[in-house]
Design a protein around this motif. Sequence first.
Motif, PDB file in Angstrom:
ATOM      1  N   GLY A 205       9.904 -10.112  10.864  1.00 58.72           N
ATOM      2  CA  GLY A 205      10.634  -8.935  10.402  1.00 58.72           C
ATOM      3  C   GLY A 205       9.753  -7.993   9.597  1.00 58.72           C
ATOM      4  N   VAL A 206       8.969  -8.547   8.693  1.00 57.57           N
ATOM      5  CA  VAL A 206       8.066  -7.729   7.877  1.00 57.57           C
ATOM      6  C   VAL A 206       7.010  -7.067   8.752  1.00 57.57           C
ATOM      7  N   ILE A 207       6.452  -7.813   9.702  1.00 60.40           N
ATOM      8  CA  ILE A 207       5.437  -7.245  10.595  1.00 60.40           C
ATOM      9  C   ILE A 207       6.022  -6.108  11.417  1.00 60.40           C
ATOM     10  N   GLY A 208       7.220  -6.321  11.964  1.00 62.36           N
ATOM     11  CA  GLY A 208       7.852  -5.288  12.784  1.00 62.36           C
ATOM     12  C   GLY A 208       8.144  -4.020  12.000  1.00 62.36           C
ATOM     13  N   ALA A 209       8.709  -4.164  10.798  1.00 60.07           N
ATOM     14  CA  ALA A 209       9.038  -2.997   9.975  1.00 60.07           C
ATOM     15  C   ALA A 209       7.779  -2.258   9.546  1.00 60.07           C
ATOM     16  N   ALA A 210       6.758  -3.005   9.143  1.00 61.10           N
ATOM     17  CA  ALA A 210       5.512  -2.374   8.679  1.00 61.10           C
ATOM     18  C   ALA A 210       4.825  -1.614   9.811  1.00 61.10           C
ATOM     19  N   LEU A 211       4.799  -2.194  10.995  1.00 58.50           N
ATOM     20  CA  LEU A 211       4.140  -1.539  12.127  1.00 58.50           C
ATOM     21  C   LEU A 211       4.770  -0.196  12.446  1.00 58.50           C
ATOM     22  N   VAL A 212       6.103  -0.169  12.558  1.00 65.01           N
ATOM     23  CA  VAL A 212       6.758   1.079  12.953  1.00 65.01           C
ATOM     24  C   VAL A 212       6.792   2.087  11.809  1.00 65.01           C
ATOM     25  N   MET A 213       6.648   1.610  10.579  1.00 59.91           N
ATOM     26  CA  MET A 213       6.606   2.526   9.444  1.00 59.91           C
ATOM     27  C   MET A 213       5.270   3.253   9.374  1.00 59.91           C
ATOM     28  N   TYR A 214       4.195   2.524   9.632  1.00 62.52           N
ATOM     29  CA  TYR A 214       2.865   3.082   9.407  1.00 62.52           C
ATOM     30  C   TYR A 214       2.131   3.459  10.695  1.00 62.52           C
ATOM     31  N   VAL A 215       2.680   3.065  11.826  1.00 61.28           N
ATOM     32  CA  VAL A 215       2.110   3.472  13.116  1.00 61.28           C
ATOM     33  C   VAL A 215       3.268   4.023  13.943  1.00 61.28           C
ATOM     34  N   GLN A 216       3.807   5.158  13.509  1.00 54.23           N
ATOM     35  CA  GLN A 216       5.049   5.680  14.058  1.00 54.23           C
ATOM     36  C   GLN A 216       5.027   5.938  15.560  1.00 54.23           C
ATOM     37  N   PRO A 217       3.913   6.362  16.169  1.00 53.73           N
ATOM     38  CA  PRO A 217       3.938   6.612  17.619  1.00 53.73           C
ATOM     39  C   PRO A 217       4.313   5.395  18.458  1.00 53.73           C
ATOM     40  N   ILE A 218       4.148   4.189  17.905  1.00 55.67           N
ATOM     41  CA  ILE A 218       4.463   3.013  18.710  1.00 55.67           C
ATOM     42  C   ILE A 218       5.934   2.617  18.610  1.00 55.67           C
ATOM     43  N   LEU A 219       6.727   3.349  17.825  1.00 55.73           N
ATOM     44  CA  LEU A 219       8.100   2.942  17.566  1.00 55.73           C
ATOM     45  C   LEU A 219       8.923   2.713  18.832  1.00 55.73           C
ATOM     46  N   PRO A 220       8.966   3.665  19.782  1.00 59.44           N
ATOM     47  CA  PRO A 220       9.779   3.390  20.975  1.00 59.44           C
ATOM     48  C   PRO A 220       9.279   2.186  21.755  1.00 59.44           C
ATOM     49  N   TYR A 221       7.952   2.007  21.781  1.00 58.08           N
ATOM     50  CA  TYR A 221       7.406   0.833  22.450  1.00 58.08           C
ATOM     51  C   TYR A 221       7.814  -0.441  21.720  1.00 58.08           C
ATOM     52  N   ALA A 222       7.793  -0.375  20.373  1.00 52.34           N
ATOM     53  CA  ALA A 222       8.141  -1.552  19.569  1.00 52.34           C
ATOM     54  C   ALA A 222       9.600  -1.949  19.768  1.00 52.34           C
ATOM     55  N   LEU A 223      10.484  -0.961  19.831  1.00 44.11           N
ATOM     56  CA  LEU A 223      11.897  -1.241  20.066  1.00 44.11           C
ATOM     57  C   LEU A 223      12.092  -1.924  21.413  1.00 44.11           C
ATOM     58  N   ALA A 224      11.462  -1.364  22.454  1.00 39.80           N
ATOM     59  CA  ALA A 224      11.575  -1.948  23.785  1.00 39.80           C
ATOM     60  C   ALA A 224      10.894  -3.309  23.853  1.00 39.80           C
ATOM     61  N   PHE A 225       9.786  -3.463  23.124  1.00 42.12           N
ATOM     62  CA  PHE A 225       9.058  -4.733  23.067  1.00 42.12           C
ATOM     63  C   PHE A 225       9.973  -5.838  22.538  1.00 42.12           C
ATOM     64  N   ALA A 226      10.663  -5.556  21.439  1.00 47.91           N
ATOM     65  CA  ALA A 226      11.569  -6.547  20.858  1.00 47.91           C
ATOM     66  C   ALA A 226      12.690  -6.888  21.831  1.00 47.91           C
ATOM     67  N   ALA A 227      13.183  -5.876  22.552  1.00 50.85           N
ATOM     68  CA  ALA A 227      14.243  -6.119  23.536  1.00 50.85           C
ATOM     69  C   ALA A 227      13.747  -7.026  24.652  1.00 50.85           C
ATOM     70  N   GLY A 228      12.551  -6.757  25.161  1.00 55.39           N
ATOM     71  CA  GLY A 228      11.998  -7.584  26.229  1.00 55.39           C
ATOM     72  C   GLY A 228      11.787  -9.025  25.792  1.00 55.39           C
ATOM     73  N   ALA A 229      11.311  -9.202  24.561  1.00 53.14           N
ATOM     74  CA  ALA A 229      11.094 -10.555  24.038  1.00 53.14           C
ATOM     75  C   ALA A 229      12.415 -11.304  23.912  1.00 53.14           C
ATOM     76  N   MET A 230      13.462 -10.615  23.464  1.00 58.37           N
ATOM     77  CA  MET A 230      14.756 -11.272  23.302  1.00 58.37           C
ATOM     78  C   MET A 230      15.362 -11.644  24.651  1.00 58.37           C
ATOM     79  N   ILE A 231      15.263 -10.756  25.626  1.00 55.64           N
ATOM     80  CA  ILE A 231      15.817 -11.064  26.941  1.00 55.64           C
ATOM     81  C   ILE A 231      15.060 -12.227  27.586  1.00 55.64           C
ATOM     82  N   PHE A 232      13.760 -12.297  27.366  1.00 58.27           N
ATOM     83  CA  PHE A 232      12.983 -13.424  27.900  1.00 58.27           C
ATOM     84  C   PHE A 232      13.541 -14.744  27.355  1.00 58.27           C
TER      85      PHE A 232
END
Length: 272
Positions: A205-232
């Motif tokens: 959780g901390v890694i995910g929040a920190a990444l999208v806070m400080y590397v904002q361009p990856i946010l849509p990828y990060a959201l979809a990444f988490a979705a793909g991991a959960m569906i797997f």
Amino acid sequence: MEWLNNQNPVLLALFATLTTWALTALGAAMVFFFKEINQRLLNTMLGFAAGVMIAASFWSLLAPAIEMAESSSKIPAWLVAALGFIGGAFFLYLADRLIPHMHLNSKDGESEGISTNLRRSILLVFSITLHNIPEGLAVGVAFGAAANGINNVTLLSAIAVAVGIGIQNFPEGAAVSIPLRREGLSRTKSFLYGQSSGIVEPIAGVIGAALVMYVQPILPYALAFAAGAMIFVVVEELIPEAQSGNHKSTHMATAGCIIGFVVMMILDVALG
């Protein structure tokens, strides 16, 4: 609520995932009251967890990822979502292949991942730990997205993700500790191992929040990444495990999945 809006999203993600971990521990504590768990009940709980994760994957992760990509990315939104989704699934695939683990219904000698001499009880804990990586990541990314002011991702919707994950963590904790007790471990060890499966959630959780806070361009990828991991996790582990047993228990698993999906959908839509 205004006070919450002024807090650091990384800290909010940490507190939220510590709460989901606590609910895992609370579920694991059921081992102090029960030694056995009915197969139909276990299948229902696993199905419920699957439903929650499926709903969270779309309502809380994929839909906001697509909307953000449409408004901020020069790359087609469908491609952004697809790349992130596939990336998340592939990440869990690698973890599944590399981390030694064993499913709840596996027999001795049927462990997955790299070869190991670890005890069956440890391998069972590792299996549930794999579930919790994308769950913690989803909560962290949701809080990071809310802090970035993404449409359809508010602080309330991020809280909804944490609540949904926490609700399904309770039965998941019991689904770990009680079978471990049946394996011959003491109640205390079964509880400790059961709750430890959720320790990765605050980290992710901390890694995910920190990444999208400080590397904002990856946010849509990060959201979809988490979705793909959960569906797997849902397709690879939760649904197959929930469908074990006779047809009555599999029907209960299906009902649990539908109920879990509806609960998470209501939480996300109502709070979002």
